[in-house]
Scaffold this active site. Structure first.
Site, short mmCIF file in Angstrom:
data_model
loop_
_atom_site.label_atom_id
_atom_site.label_comp_id
_atom_site.label_asym_id
_atom_site.label_seq_id
_atom_site.Cartn_x
_atom_site.Cartn_y
_atom_site.Cartn_z
N GLU A 222 2.93 -10.82 -0.06
CA GLU A 222 1.55 -10.87 -0.60
C GLU A 222 1.50 -11.84 -1.78
O GLU A 222 0.47 -12.46 -2.03
CB GLU A 222 1.08 -9.47 -1.02
CG GLU A 222 -0.43 -9.39 -1.14
CD GLU A 222 -0.96 -7.97 -1.39
OE1 GLU A 222 -0.82 -7.49 -2.52
OE2 GLU A 222 -1.52 -7.35 -0.47
N HIS B 173 23.95 -1.49 14.33
CA HIS B 173 23.93 -1.05 15.72
C HIS B 173 22.59 -1.33 16.38
O HIS B 173 22.28 -0.76 17.42
CB HIS B 173 24.27 0.44 15.78
CG HIS B 173 25.61 0.73 15.18
ND1 HIS B 173 26.78 0.63 15.89
CD2 HIS B 173 25.98 1.03 13.91
CE1 HIS B 173 27.81 0.90 15.10
NE2 HIS B 173 27.35 1.14 13.89
N LYS C 27 -6.09 0.61 -8.22
CA LYS C 27 -6.45 -0.29 -9.33
C LYS C 27 -7.96 -0.47 -9.38
O LYS C 27 -8.57 -0.37 -10.43
CB LYS C 27 -5.74 -1.65 -9.14
CG LYS C 27 -6.07 -2.61 -10.26
CD LYS C 27 -5.27 -3.88 -10.20
CE LYS C 27 -5.76 -4.80 -11.34
NZ LYS C 27 -5.11 -6.09 -11.35
N LYS D 48 -10.90 -7.13 5.61
CA LYS D 48 -11.71 -6.05 5.04
C LYS D 48 -13.19 -6.29 5.33
O LYS D 48 -13.93 -5.37 5.69
CB LYS D 48 -11.51 -5.97 3.51
CG LYS D 48 -10.13 -5.51 3.07
CD LYS D 48 -10.09 -5.40 1.54
CE LYS D 48 -8.67 -5.25 1.03
NZ LYS D 48 -8.55 -5.32 -0.42
N GLU E 283 -9.54 3.05 2.31
CA GLU E 283 -8.56 4.01 2.83
C GLU E 283 -8.29 5.11 1.80
O GLU E 283 -8.25 6.30 2.10
CB GLU E 283 -7.23 3.32 3.16
CG GLU E 283 -7.29 2.31 4.29
CD GLU E 283 -7.48 0.89 3.80
OE1 GLU E 283 -8.25 0.67 2.83
OE2 GLU E 283 -6.88 -0.02 4.40
N GLY F 46 -1.61 -5.31 -8.67
CA GLY F 46 -1.30 -4.12 -7.88
C GLY F 46 0.16 -4.00 -7.49
O GLY F 46 0.79 -2.96 -7.68
N ARG F 47 0.73 -5.08 -6.96
CA ARG F 47 2.12 -5.00 -6.49
C ARG F 47 3.14 -5.09 -7.62
O ARG F 47 4.35 -5.08 -7.38
CB ARG F 47 2.38 -6.06 -5.41
CG ARG F 47 2.05 -7.47 -5.83
CD ARG F 47 2.03 -8.42 -4.64
NE ARG F 47 1.50 -9.74 -4.99
CZ ARG F 47 0.21 -10.04 -5.03
NH1 ARG F 47 -0.69 -9.12 -4.75
NH2 ARG F 47 -0.19 -11.25 -5.34
O1 F6P Z 1 -5.58 -5.21 0.11
C1 F6P Z 1 -4.57 -5.62 -0.73
C2 F6P Z 1 -4.58 -4.87 -2.03
O2 F6P Z 1 -5.57 -5.37 -2.86
C3 F6P Z 1 -3.23 -4.93 -2.70
O3 F6P Z 1 -3.02 -6.08 -3.40
C4 F6P Z 1 -3.26 -3.69 -3.51
O4 F6P Z 1 -1.99 -3.34 -3.96
C5 F6P Z 1 -3.87 -2.72 -2.53
O5 F6P Z 1 -4.82 -3.48 -1.84
C6 F6P Z 1 -4.49 -1.49 -3.12
O6 F6P Z 1 -5.52 -1.80 -3.99
P1 F6P Z 1 -6.07 -0.72 -5.02
O7 F6P Z 1 -4.96 -0.37 -5.93
O8 F6P Z 1 -7.19 -1.40 -5.75
O9 F6P Z 1 -6.54 0.46 -4.24
#
Ligand code: F6P
Length: 500
Positions: free
Chosen positions: A329, A360, A184, A470, A190, A243-244
């Site tokens: 979240e 199990h 987003k 972060k 990462e 995002g979620r």
């Molecule tokens: O660190 C949390 C977060 O902001 C989430 O809410 C989001 O889904 C994820 O990181 C990834 O963010 P982006 O889509 O901006 O890479």
């Protein structure tokens, strides 16, 4: 609001067995059928009195107003000053937002048509890079529905651990691979590192124009352009889609690629059916609302700290991870919208697994442990595999047996062999697992999460809790930026060789 909470917290506590005896019409009142899913809340401790109490709480918290504000695109995410418009992606929202979402969907569709027409050469593999909301939804859906689609070999990579990328790419041919970068913000460290490594891999694999093989899914197209991706290969989505909550937007691109555009549209239509149900069904016949009442009852009245989700269907094995982000979240917060301490437990800790495997492994604790764990079972009536019907019969038998056993319990002379019973569960029974039902199921979870937030008075659409970690990671990466505690400092020195 205080009085409304007092009515539910002070309500008489009766056993499940008593409730079934006292309320002969309990099953019909606590069961809702919608969009091909049966929602059975009968094996929970809610009774008519509690339902009325929670309905009064919902009214005191202006659930109707909050729901209208959600669907009309008001800026309900107050801390970030924006609307939460995931429903507009499925045609339910402010007309201008719905129109914009449809326009962006058309771009998505056109790009899929181009890929299928061979504009990117012979594509056999698709690597989707993203994390959190930019990965969990697509990964869950591709795993649940894309197994037999056989259109492309797909992998979703989220972890910055190079082992994740290595594993995915080991089976891919760079000359036949499309890279999808989903973010987003297009700044998530990462994702950016994984994207750069994947581009290097393409180049090393003999692809002349690696950037030409990249598609970006983002609400920050300018950042994707800066990264080097051509505008024609950027699929934007609206900043107002969290995002979620974003799998319905261009973040769902790999899902549409796996299922075909028709399948993606069915997913959106299934979600829209649940949106309509949530908007229009009366409070006590409304599946997301009833589910949230159950959640609040166990978290705030009975002190349950967790919620277990067990899908008796291999295709839904990634549901718990998806729900963990959606629920924790969104509602893992300590302050209200007004910035006051919330004063009661917020999100339960969502955990779970797949049946029958979990029986199990962890079910011992559910049946005889000291924790109260409201359990959610999911099952699908129709199987989707080539083996004998006996597999599915056994799967469903086991699922229903567990709910019954948790409730009934069993007394024995030997305490170690006794089961207290009276342990609650809900069951969600899908008539089959297809894009439409799965769309409805996910929308149900989104709205349930929203209702929980409204009852608590919190904002489910921000996530400031993830920021401090972060910042600290950046500080470790910038020696001298911050003085760390002795324990952290020693770990850094031992593993990274640098003193922060
Ligand atoms: O660190 C949390 C977060 O902001 C989430 O809410 C989001 O889904 C994820 O990181 C990834 O963010 P982006 O889509 O901006 O890479």
């Amino acid at each position: 609001m205080g009085d409304a909470w007092a009515a539910v917290t002070g309500a008489e506590r009766r056993t499940l067995a008593d409730l079934f005896k006292a309320e002969p019409d309990r099953l019909s009142r606590f069961t809702v059928e919608e969009a091909g899913i049966r929602f059975d809340f009968a094996k929970t401790h809610l009774d008519q009195g509690l339902l009325d109490g929670f309905a009064a709480l919902a009214e005191a918290q202006n659930l109707t107003g909050a729901r209208d504000a959600l669907f009309s695109g008001e800026k309900i995410n107050v801390t970030e000053g924006r609307a939460a418009e995931h429903t507009a992606e499925r045609g339910q929202g402010a007309p201008e937002s719905v129109q914009r979402a449809q326009m962006l969907h058309s771009r998505m569709r056109a790009l899929i048509d181009a890929i299928e027409a061979g504009a990117f050469g012979d594509i056999a593999h698709v690597l989707h890079i993203g994390i959190g909301g930019s990965a969990l939804g697509p990964e869950f859906l591709i795993d649940a529905l894309g197994r037999d689609a056989g259109r492309y070999d797909m992998a979703v990579v989220s972890n910055v651990d190079g082992a994740a990328l290595e594993e995915a790419l080991s089976r891919f041919d760079p000359t036949a691979t499309l890279i999808v970068i989903a973010s987003k913000t297009f700044t998530t460290s990462e994702t950016m590192l994984n994207a750069n490594s994947a581009l290097d891999w393409l180049e090393e694999g003999g692809v002349d124009d690696p950037y030409g093989r990249v598609i970006a899914l983002t609400a920050s197209p300018e950042k994707a352009i800066e990264f080097g991706i051509d505008e024609t290969r950027i699929l934007p989505f609206s900043e107002t889609v969290g995002g979620r909550y974003s799998l319905w937007s261009s973040i769902g691109f790999p899902v549409a690629l796996a299922l075909g555009w028709g399948g993606f549209e069915e997913l959106l239509e299934g979600a829209a059916a649940m949106d309509r149900h949530f908007r229009l069904a009366p409070t006590l016949r409304n599946a997301p609302v009833l589910a949230a009442f159950v959640d609040r009852y166990y978290a705030n009245v009975r002190g349950a700290e967790t919620r277990g989700v067990f899908a008796y269907d291999e295709r839904l094995r990634l549901l718990p991870s998806y729900l963990q982000q959606l629920e924790m979240e969104s509602n893992g917060k300590s302050v209200t919208i007004a910035g006051e301490p919330v004063g009661r437990a917020t999100s339960a800790i969502t955990w779970g697994g797949v049946g029958t495997d979990a029986q199990h492994a962890v079910f011992q604790l559910l049946h005889q442990g000291t924790h109260l764990v409201p359990v959610e079972f999911l099952a699908v009536v129709e199987p989707d595999h080539a083996f004998t019907e006996e597999h599915h019969r056994q799967l469903l038998i086991n699922c229903f047996a567990q709910g019954a056993a948790l409730m009934a319990g069993k007394q024995a002379d030997d305490p170690a062999r006794s089961y207290s019973g009276d342990r609650p569960s809900t069951t969600l029974l899908l008539d089959r697992l297809d894009p439409s039902r799965l769309g409805a199921l996910i929308a149900f979870y989104e709205h349930r999460t929203f209702v929980n937030a409204v009852l608590l008075g919190i904002n489910p659409f921000d996530q400031f809790g993830v920021e401090l970690g972060k910042e600290m990671a950046k500080a470790i990466d910038t020696p001298g930026a911050l003085q760390f505690d002795p324990s952290t400092k020693a770990l850094i020195e031992r593993a990274l060789g640098a003193v922060a």
